[in-house]
Design a protein around this motif. Structure first.
Motif, PDB file in Angstrom:
ATOM      1  N   TRP A 256       8.162 -11.056 -19.442  1.00  6.99           N
ATOM      2  CA  TRP A 256       8.495  -9.955 -18.557  1.00  6.99           C
ATOM      3  C   TRP A 256       7.613  -9.923 -17.321  1.00  6.99           C
ATOM      4  CZ3 TRP A 256      12.597  -6.758 -19.570  1.00  6.99           C
ATOM      5  CH2 TRP A 256      13.129  -6.815 -20.864  1.00  6.99           C
ATOM      6  N   ARG A 257       8.173  -9.343 -16.273  1.00  7.39           N
ATOM      7  CA  ARG A 257       7.414  -8.948 -15.095  1.00  7.39           C
ATOM      8  C   ARG A 257       7.764  -7.495 -14.790  1.00  7.39           C
ATOM      9  NH1 ARG A 257       4.872 -12.374 -16.418  1.00  7.39           N
ATOM     10  NH2 ARG A 257       4.162 -14.277 -15.359  1.00  7.39           N
ATOM     11  N   THR A 271      11.774  -3.503 -14.589  1.00  7.73           N
ATOM     12  CA  THR A 271      11.429  -4.560 -15.546  1.00  7.73           C
ATOM     13  C   THR A 271      12.337  -5.766 -15.328  1.00  7.73           C
ATOM     14  OG1 THR A 271      12.946  -3.837 -17.301  1.00  7.73           O
ATOM     15  CG2 THR A 271      10.793  -2.748 -17.178  1.00  7.73           C
ATOM     16  N   TYR A 272      11.737  -6.944 -15.415  1.00 10.75           N
ATOM     17  CA  TYR A 272      12.463  -8.195 -15.152  1.00 10.75           C
ATOM     18  C   TYR A 272      12.170  -9.170 -16.293  1.00 10.75           C
ATOM     19  CZ  TYR A 272      12.706  -6.298 -10.403  1.00 10.75           C
ATOM     20  OH  TYR A 272      12.929  -5.501  -9.297  1.00 10.75           O
ATOM     21  N   MET A 273      13.247  -9.695 -16.894  1.00 10.62           N
ATOM     22  CA  MET A 273      13.132 -10.593 -18.037  1.00 10.62           C
ATOM     23  C   MET A 273      13.415 -12.032 -17.599  1.00 10.62           C
ATOM     24  SD  MET A 273      14.993 -10.222 -21.757  1.00 10.62           S
ATOM     25  CE  MET A 273      16.649 -10.232 -21.025  1.00 10.62           C
ATOM     26  N   TRP A 274      12.606 -12.957 -18.094  1.00 12.20           N
ATOM     27  CA  TRP A 274      12.767 -14.356 -17.719  1.00 12.20           C
ATOM     28  C   TRP A 274      14.085 -14.910 -18.248  1.00 12.20           C
ATOM     29  CZ3 TRP A 274      11.253 -17.752 -14.370  1.00 12.20           C
ATOM     30  CH2 TRP A 274      11.495 -19.100 -14.583  1.00 12.20           C
ATOM     31  N   ASP A 275      14.837 -15.555 -17.364  1.00 11.53           N
ATOM     32  CA  ASP A 275      16.092 -16.207 -17.716  1.00 11.53           C
ATOM     33  C   ASP A 275      15.924 -17.699 -17.453  1.00 11.53           C
ATOM     34  OD1 ASP A 275      18.848 -17.377 -17.125  1.00 11.53           O
ATOM     35  OD2 ASP A 275      19.396 -15.373 -17.852  1.00 11.53           O
ATOM     36  N   TYR A 281      13.253 -14.366 -13.031  1.00  7.51           N
ATOM     37  CA  TYR A 281      13.202 -13.115 -13.776  1.00  7.51           C
ATOM     38  C   TYR A 281      14.338 -12.223 -13.282  1.00  7.51           C
ATOM     39  CZ  TYR A 281       8.569 -14.289 -15.585  1.00  7.51           C
ATOM     40  OH  TYR A 281       7.515 -14.897 -16.237  1.00  7.51           O
ATOM     41  N   LEU A 282      15.220 -11.829 -14.197  1.00  8.81           N
ATOM     42  CA  LEU A 282      16.374 -11.007 -13.853  1.00  8.81           C
ATOM     43  C   LEU A 282      16.168  -9.576 -14.356  1.00  8.81           C
ATOM     44  CD1 LEU A 282      19.284 -13.499 -14.687  1.00  8.81           C
ATOM     45  CD2 LEU A 282      18.040 -13.188 -12.535  1.00  8.81           C
ATOM     46  N   ARG A 317      11.537 -14.546  -8.493  1.00  7.44           N
ATOM     47  CA  ARG A 317      11.612 -15.985  -8.718  1.00  7.44           C
ATOM     48  C   ARG A 317      10.499 -16.460  -9.652  1.00  7.44           C
ATOM     49  NH1 ARG A 317      15.467 -18.281  -5.911  1.00  7.44           N
ATOM     50  NH2 ARG A 317      16.283 -17.228  -4.080  1.00  7.44           N
ATOM     51  N   HIS A 318       9.275 -16.010  -9.450  1.00 15.40           N
ATOM     52  CA  HIS A 318       8.185 -16.428 -10.351  1.00 15.40           C
ATOM     53  C   HIS A 318       7.140 -15.339 -10.410  1.00 15.40           C
ATOM     54  CE1 HIS A 318       9.488 -20.498 -11.220  1.00 15.40           C
ATOM     55  NE2 HIS A 318       9.723 -20.689  -9.931  1.00 15.40           N
TER      56      HIS A 318
END
Length: 318
Positions: A256-257, A271-275, A281-282, A317-318
């Motif tokens: 997560w980010r 909240t952004y989850m890695w895809d 991170y989406l 993006r990262h």
């Protein structure tokens, strides 16, 4: 600078620009009013637009005294009452335990915090618990409570706005206050008293713990009886142990980010989850935190929130 009376006269004469300038100062607080009435950001935006169209069509009825704010609130309130009647009263849970999250009302949506220069009433009285409690009132009780206790209109003014009597207004207000109970807004005061430095520390600790996937660090920031819910999903968790186990079973299996923002006048995180397939991170939702005594007492994770509405990027993006 054009005097308000001149703007009223020009608007009544058909000057669209004058009308826009006349109503612009009230836009944010009117939208917040519609949100409190309806509990939905989308519904609030629709009601506000309908109200402004109706206001333009009836601007000739605005008298020379130029009571613009009261006039606009009358139109917006009645638009909201019509919207509630049109959609029918949505089903509410019955016999809800006091420990149930306020957001068991599954249509409740988060509200972007208004700009610093917006009317203070729009910032302080859109907290999730308060707006959720309002939805348990009848439409008239809801309107009366907001107009009287939040916006400060007199009983006589509210009676005029709702085409009823001051006695009826006072009766509805008493009934509404009994239902609302202790749901009055508090987070504005809590965050103000904490101060920027303490809030910054909470933001850093919370986001860093999620970035590391450190469940113990997350749970350590929770109150003993903290609650975690995920509208529109019906399930929710209460207490450190339940939340600990849930996080390990579900969310913390992903990377997560978290980006801080404000929603409903409260501390919040996009909240952004890695895809892996997308290599980015989406969006995973908007987490709105309730803080008391330096601990997180409630996390309301709105899974379908549009993060761009909260001044956040659509992806990382990262």
């Amino acid at each position: 600078m054009t005097a308000p009376g001149d703007l009223v006269a020009a608007a009544r004469g058909g000057d669209v620009d004058a009308f826009d300038r006349l109503v612009a100062p009230y836009h944010d607080e009117l939208q917040a009013h519609c949100y409190r009435m309806l509990g939905s950001l989308q519904d609030a935006e629709d009601a506000l637009q309908e109200s402004l169209v109706r206001a333009w069509r009836s601007v000739g009825n605005l008298d020379d005294r130029g009571f613009v704010r009261a006039w606009l609130y009358k139109i917006a309130t009645n638009r909201c009452l019509t919207a509630i009647e049109r959609r029918g009263r949505r089903e509410l849970p019955v016999d809800v335990d006091p420990g149930t999250p306020a957001t068991e009302i599954n249509w409740l949506e988060p509200y972007p915090s208004t700009s610093p220069e917006a009317h203070y009433l729009a910032r302080e009285s859109v907290e999730l618990a308060f707006v959720a409690a309002l939805q348990h009132l009848t439409a008239i009780q809801r309107a009366v409570l907001i107009l009287r206790d939040v916006l400060g209109f007199s009983a006589a003014q509210v009676a005029e706005q709702l085409d009823t009597s001051p006695a009826s207004v006072n009766s509805a207000l008493q009934r509404a206050r009994k239902v609302i109970g202790s749901a009055a807004p508090t987070q504005h005061t809590v965050l103000r008293d904490l101060g920027d430095e303490a809030i910054g520390a909470i933001v850093t600790r919370w986001s860093d713990a999620w970035h590391r996937g450190d469940v113990d660090a997350i749970v350590a920031m929770l109150a003993d009886d903290a609650r975690y819910s995920m509208p529109p999903l019906p399930e929710w968790y209460r207490g450190r142990d339940e939340i600990h186990d849930f996080l390990l079973r579900g969310p913390l299996r992903s990377r997560w980010r978290f980006l801080p923002t404000r929603a409903n006048g409260q501390l919040a995180f996009g909240t952004y989850m890695w895809d892996q397939a997308a290599g980015q991170y989406l969006p995973g939702g908007l987490d709105v935190l309730t803080i008391q005594g330096g601990h997180v007492t409630e996390v309301t994770a709105f899974l379908t929130a549009d993060l761009t509405r909260f001044r956040l990027p659509a992806r990382i993006r990262h």
